[in-house]
Motif scaffolding. Structure first.
Motif, short mmCIF file in Angstrom:
data_model
loop_
_atom_site.label_atom_id
_atom_site.label_comp_id
_atom_site.label_asym_id
_atom_site.label_seq_id
_atom_site.Cartn_x
_atom_site.Cartn_y
_atom_site.Cartn_z
N PHE A 29 0.75 -1.46 -0.11
CA PHE A 29 -0.17 -0.05 -0.14
C PHE A 29 1.08 1.25 -0.13
N HIS A 30 0.71 2.13 -1.13
CA HIS A 30 1.19 3.62 -1.13
C HIS A 30 0.59 4.45 -0.13
N ASN A 31 1.40 4.94 0.70
CA ASN A 31 0.37 5.76 1.72
C ASN A 31 0.66 7.35 1.44
N LEU A 33 1.19 10.35 -1.99
CA LEU A 33 1.32 10.65 -3.43
C LEU A 33 2.68 10.94 -3.86
N ASP A 34 3.28 10.32 -4.99
CA ASP A 34 4.39 10.85 -5.54
C ASP A 34 4.23 11.72 -6.65
N ILE A 35 4.98 12.88 -6.50
CA ILE A 35 5.17 13.84 -7.62
C ILE A 35 6.70 14.01 -7.81
N PRO A 112 14.62 12.15 -8.20
CA PRO A 112 13.83 13.17 -7.46
C PRO A 112 12.39 13.41 -7.35
N HIS A 113 11.68 13.15 -6.05
CA HIS A 113 10.31 13.47 -6.04
C HIS A 113 9.87 13.49 -4.86
N LEU A 114 8.66 14.36 -4.66
CA LEU A 114 8.23 14.30 -3.41
C LEU A 114 7.13 13.26 -2.93
N HIS A 115 7.30 12.65 -1.91
CA HIS A 115 6.27 11.68 -1.30
C HIS A 115 5.56 12.41 -0.20
N LEU A 116 4.27 12.74 -0.60
CA LEU A 116 3.62 13.54 0.49
C LEU A 116 2.45 12.60 1.01
#
Ligand SMILES: [Zn+2]
Length: 191
Positions: A29-31, A33-35, A112-116
């Motif tokens: 489960f991916h908790n 959002l990756d941007i 490089p990404h943000l996991h929010l």
């Protein structure tokens, strides 16, 4: 419905969705959002506070999450992971839209990404770190549903605003895909 008051970054490139995603490791489960970065592979995009809040945690060099910070807002608590660096410290009061750090690829990350991550509780709530059997944080919600996609729409469309009716016309030079177009139109208000 809760919404961000500012998007977390300028990039619109969602690379992994919340929940079960075929692109995510181990089918877990991916908790969040990756941007992805504005320019794929390039670190350093500004990360912004999604609302007013207070910094509850600054953690450097977590083996999985890398450099991360936790921003507690009124209606939810936001965690920003894999940061290149952060500019805030614990206890600091933050205003919506302030820069809280820069996008990176620290911890377990392929670029490089943000996991929010957004949880609908306070950081000191006993359920903050609690997961269900699927691996989902029980207080986690899909950050995509909080994004301000009308801001994205205005970048891609010209608001013709004819006779008080909001009509968006696609900008000529915009390479938006059909799927992205419908996702945006879905969010655009037609008042
Ligand atoms: Zn992620």
């Amino acid at each position: 419905m809760i919404r961000f008051r500012h998007n977390p970054c300028n990039s619109e490139r969602i690379t992994v969705k919340f929940g079960y995603d075929k692109d995510y490791i181990n089918d877990s489960f991916h908790n969040g959002l990756d941007i992805g970065a504005l320019t794929p592979g390039v670190e350093g995009d500004e990360l912004y506070a999604v609302d007013d809040g207070i910094i509850k945690s600054v953690r450097l060099n977590s083996s999985t999450a890398g450099n991360y910070i936790i921003l507690e807002c009124e209606k939810y608590t936001a965690r920003y992971l894999h940061m290149q660096k952060t500019t805030v410290s614990v206890g600091q009061k933050i205003k919506v839209g302030n820069i809280i750090g820069y996008m990176g690829s620290t911890g377990i990350s392929t670029g490089p990404h943000l996991h929010l991550e957004i949880k609908t509780c306070k950081f000191d709530d006993k359920d903050y770190w609690k997961k269900d059997i699927s691996g989902k944080y029980i207080k986690a919600v899909d950050p995509e549903s909080l994004l301000l996609k009308e801001h994205w729409a205005e970048k891609h469309f010209i608001n013709l605003n004819r006779k008080g009716i909001t009509i968006y016309e696609r900008r000529f030079d915009d390479p938006i895909t059909r799927g992205e177009l419908f996702a945006l139109l879905d969010r655009v208000s037609t008042n």
